[in-house]
Write an enzyme that holds these catalytic residues in place. Structure first.
Site, PDB file in Angstrom:
ATOM      1  N   HIS A 195       0.839  -1.184   0.000  1.00 55.02           N
ATOM      2  CA  HIS A 195       0.000   0.000   0.000  1.00 55.02           C
ATOM      3  C   HIS A 195       0.881   1.242   0.000  1.00 55.02           C
ATOM      4  O   HIS A 195       1.745   1.399   0.853  1.00 55.02           O
ATOM      5  CB  HIS A 195      -0.905  -0.008   1.235  1.00 55.02           C
ATOM      6  CG  HIS A 195      -1.753   1.215   1.350  1.00 55.02           C
ATOM      7  ND1 HIS A 195      -2.831   1.436   0.544  1.00 55.02           N
ATOM      8  CD2 HIS A 195      -1.662   2.270   2.174  1.00 55.02           C
ATOM      9  CE1 HIS A 195      -3.384   2.589   0.873  1.00 55.02           C
ATOM     10  NE2 HIS A 195      -2.693   3.120   1.863  1.00 55.02           N
ATOM     11  N   ARG A 247      -6.882  14.864   2.930  1.00 53.32           N
ATOM     12  CA  ARG A 247      -7.067  13.447   2.617  1.00 53.32           C
ATOM     13  C   ARG A 247      -7.717  12.773   3.808  1.00 53.32           C
ATOM     14  O   ARG A 247      -7.326  12.998   4.950  1.00 53.32           O
ATOM     15  CB  ARG A 247      -5.709  12.810   2.330  1.00 53.32           C
ATOM     16  CG  ARG A 247      -5.777  11.349   2.013  1.00 53.32           C
ATOM     17  CD  ARG A 247      -4.376  10.854   1.631  1.00 53.32           C
ATOM     18  NE  ARG A 247      -4.404   9.451   1.330  1.00 53.32           N
ATOM     19  CZ  ARG A 247      -4.207   8.483   2.222  1.00 53.32           C
ATOM     20  NH1 ARG A 247      -3.946   8.780   3.467  1.00 53.32           N
ATOM     21  NH2 ARG A 247      -4.259   7.221   1.866  1.00 53.32           N
TER      22      ARG A 247
END
Length: 83
Positions: free
Chosen positions: A12, A22
């Site tokens: 990831h 975010r």
């Protein structure tokens, strides 16, 4: 492990945008702690050997929590293949 190495997971990675915020959400899911993890019989070909020792989900989680993020978390469960 379940595909006996046929399909590889990707690590990831996130590229942050410095101008927008975010939002991340944590999702924890997994089988019961006593569940055995091993290659799926339907994906094994003939007498093919497993590349991994069988382990439990608890054993994997314990190993993962004791490792660094950059570590190969399946390394402890790989079988040593003699050449």
């Amino acid at each position: 492990v379940m595909t006996n190495g046929r399909f590889k997971s990707v690590k990831h990675r996130v590229v942050a945008n410095g101008t927008k915020s975010r939002v991340s959400m944590i999702y924890f899911g997994g089988p019961p702690l006593s569940e055995k993890i091993a290659p799926l019989p339907s994906l094994m070909q003939g007498e093919e050997d497993s590349l991994y020792k069988e382990f439990t989900w608890f054993g994997y989680k314990k190993s993962a929590f004791n490792s660094r993020l950059s570590d190969n978390r399946l390394g402890l469960f790989e079988k040593i293949i003699a050449s």
